[in-house]
Design a protein around this motif. Structure first.
Motif, PDB file in Angstrom:
ATOM      1  N   UNK A 117      40.032  41.199  29.422  1.00 46.44           N
ATOM      2  CA  UNK A 117      41.262  40.983  29.670  1.00 46.44           C
ATOM      3  C   UNK A 117      41.204  40.793  31.228  1.00 46.44           C
ATOM      4  N   UNK A 118      40.693  39.430  31.444  1.00 46.63           N
ATOM      5  CA  UNK A 118      40.796  39.099  32.933  1.00 46.63           C
ATOM      6  C   UNK A 118      41.858  38.026  33.162  1.00 46.63           C
ATOM      7  N   UNK A 119      41.959  37.877  34.673  1.00 45.23           N
ATOM      8  CA  UNK A 119      43.037  36.834  35.053  1.00 45.23           C
ATOM      9  C   UNK A 119      42.065  36.076  36.002  1.00 45.23           C
ATOM     10  N   UNK A 120      42.830  34.666  36.175  1.00 43.36           N
ATOM     11  CA  UNK A 120      42.168  34.080  37.326  1.00 43.36           C
ATOM     12  C   UNK A 120      42.007  34.769  38.712  1.00 43.36           C
ATOM     13  N   UNK A 121      41.143  34.756  39.355  1.00 44.99           N
ATOM     14  CA  UNK A 121      40.740  35.331  40.426  1.00 44.99           C
ATOM     15  C   UNK A 121      39.945  36.823  40.271  1.00 44.99           C
ATOM     16  N   UNK A 122      40.065  37.376  38.963  1.00 41.04           N
ATOM     17  CA  UNK A 122      39.150  38.595  38.734  1.00 41.04           C
ATOM     18  C   UNK A 122      37.756  37.933  38.650  1.00 41.04           C
ATOM     19  N   UNK A 123      36.786  39.009  38.579  1.00 43.06           N
ATOM     20  CA  UNK A 123      35.156  39.035  38.772  1.00 43.06           C
ATOM     21  C   UNK A 123      34.722  39.614  37.597  1.00 43.06           C
ATOM     22  N   UNK A 124      33.411  38.708  37.346  1.00 47.57           N
ATOM     23  CA  UNK A 124      32.694  39.112  36.217  1.00 47.57           C
ATOM     24  C   UNK A 124      30.991  39.076  36.328  1.00 47.57           C
ATOM     25  N   UNK A 125      30.390  40.049  36.164  1.00 50.23           N
ATOM     26  CA  UNK A 125      28.848  39.973  36.531  1.00 50.23           C
ATOM     27  C   UNK A 125      28.256  39.739  34.846  1.00 50.23           C
ATOM     28  N   UNK A 126      27.239  38.777  34.752  1.00 51.17           N
ATOM     29  CA  UNK A 126      26.681  38.456  33.606  1.00 51.17           C
ATOM     30  C   UNK A 126      25.108  38.747  33.878  1.00 51.17           C
ATOM     31  N   UNK A 127      24.564  39.810  32.956  1.00 47.59           N
ATOM     32  CA  UNK A 127      23.189  40.233  32.998  1.00 47.59           C
ATOM     33  C   UNK A 127      22.249  39.451  32.190  1.00 47.59           C
ATOM     34  N   UNK A 128      21.594  38.475  32.516  1.00 48.48           N
ATOM     35  CA  UNK A 128      20.762  37.671  31.801  1.00 48.48           C
ATOM     36  C   UNK A 128      21.507  36.578  31.705  1.00 48.48           C
ATOM     37  N   UNK A 129      21.752  35.708  33.002  1.00 51.46           N
ATOM     38  CA  UNK A 129      22.597  34.278  32.965  1.00 51.46           C
ATOM     39  C   UNK A 129      21.917  33.025  33.052  1.00 51.46           C
ATOM     40  N   UNK A 130      20.706  33.101  32.820  1.00 48.72           N
ATOM     41  CA  UNK A 130      20.133  31.834  32.810  1.00 48.72           C
ATOM     42  C   UNK A 130      19.754  31.155  31.457  1.00 48.72           C
ATOM     43  N   UNK A 131      19.842  32.026  30.420  1.00 47.85           N
ATOM     44  CA  UNK A 131      19.721  31.635  29.086  1.00 47.85           C
ATOM     45  C   UNK A 131      20.718  30.632  28.562  1.00 47.85           C
ATOM     46  N   UNK A 132      20.622  30.485  27.243  1.00 46.84           N
ATOM     47  CA  UNK A 132      21.736  29.589  26.416  1.00 46.84           C
ATOM     48  C   UNK A 132      23.085  30.126  26.432  1.00 46.84           C
ATOM     49  N   UNK A 133      23.182  31.445  26.423  1.00 44.64           N
ATOM     50  CA  UNK A 133      24.595  32.033  26.380  1.00 44.64           C
ATOM     51  C   UNK A 133      25.021  32.046  27.883  1.00 44.64           C
ATOM     52  N   UNK A 134      24.022  32.811  28.619  1.00 41.01           N
ATOM     53  CA  UNK A 134      24.492  32.873  30.118  1.00 41.01           C
ATOM     54  C   UNK A 134      24.831  31.511  30.802  1.00 41.01           C
TER      55      UNK A 134
END
Length: 287
Positions: A117-134
């Motif tokens: 439930x994010x809006x423009x300007x919000x933040x997200x952390x991606x654990x394992x961001x270098x693969x196909x999904x990330x």
């Protein structure tokens, strides 16, 4: 194996390229005749349609996800695909290798993001961001106006930043969570835990009442009012997935393919998916 016969509701697809992922060793029927082709995503050309199929024609270039098929998976020259499978037409300017790399990763990340439930300007952390999904997650998040941090080995940080990541951390650094909390002192609004075993640590950098989506299937108790959820696979993201294909074809979104293997090296490709060091997508080519 012999070319599979098709029912009135199936398509016979000549497979030209196959996307490879750790999931390929998971989706096997309980009973099967060997040799049984694994694989759930591919790209190819329709060679025959069942008598009741109306939405597709012989000669159509398609990418698809086809799971638990009793006639065999996508690691084969031909695949029988039910007409209600996830099927996306391939843009004219896109080759089969590119198309085969998109369906599972793109579908997964788009489903995951329906639960944020994010809006423009919000933040997200991606654990394992270098693969196909990330790599898709970084770019889609930035396109939505989110601030993005991601974890991966240091050798991948520069190219993650080139995709739009605002902050990168080394998942092997014991102090990586402190770096994220310094970047967002109150905690990030949400986290996407892609790699197995990253859910609990990801939750520790999320703000009170935030959200963690676990793609890996990790199970862990929530804390501080944080909402923990699995990927909602029932959401309909076909339109968004087709738009992702178009965006990649137009050069607006970058598709990261780590390596294309000849088909006879498929087991080597599958072994590579077992590591945490894969960069982008692995593909088998039948051409």
């Amino acid at each position: 194996m012999d070319r599979p016969s098709i029912s009135e509701h199936e398509l016979l697809v000549r497979v030209r390229a196959v996307g490879v992922g750790i999931h390929d060793s998971y989706f096997l029927p309980q009973e099967m005749a060997y040799p049984y082709p694994i694989g759930i995503e591919a790209a190819g050309v329709i060679e025959q349609t069942g008598s009741s199929v109306t939405d597709y024609q012989t000669g159509d270039r398609i990418a698809f996800v086809s799971m638990m098929q009793p006639k065999g998976g996508t690691w084969a020259e031909y695949a029988a695909v039910t007409e209600d499978s996830l099927i996306i037409p391939i843009p004219d300017s896109m080759d089969f290798t590119e198309a085969a790399a998109i369906p599972v990763a793109g579908n997964t990340v788009l489903h995951a993001m329906t639960a944020l439930p994010l809006q423009s300007g919000d933040s997200v952390f991606i654990a394992g961001a270098s693969g196909a999904i990330g790599t898709f997650a970084i770019q889609i998040a930035k396109a939505r106006g989110w601030h993005v941090a991601g974890s991966a080995s240091p050798k991948n940080h520069d190219y993650m930043k080139s995709l739009g990541a605002d902050k990168t951390v080394d998942y092997r650094d014991p102090a990586w969570a402190d770096v994220i909390r310094s970047w967002r002192p109150g905690g990030v609004d949400a986290a996407i835990a892609i790699q197995p075993g990253t859910g609990t640590d990801s939750m520790h950098v999320v703000k009170d009442g935030g959200t963690v989506i676990t793609i890996s299937g990790d199970r862990f108790p929530p804390e501080r009012g944080i909402h923990v959820a699995f990927v909602p696979h029932k959401a309909d993201v076909r339109r968004q997935l087709a738009e992702l294909f178009a965006s990649i074809s137009d050069g607006q979104t970058q598709l990261v393919i780590e390596k294309v293997y000849p088909f006879d090296q498929g087991l080597s490709a599958l072994k590579k998916t077992q590591t945490r060091h894969a960069r982008g997508k692995l593909v088998l080519s039948l051409e």
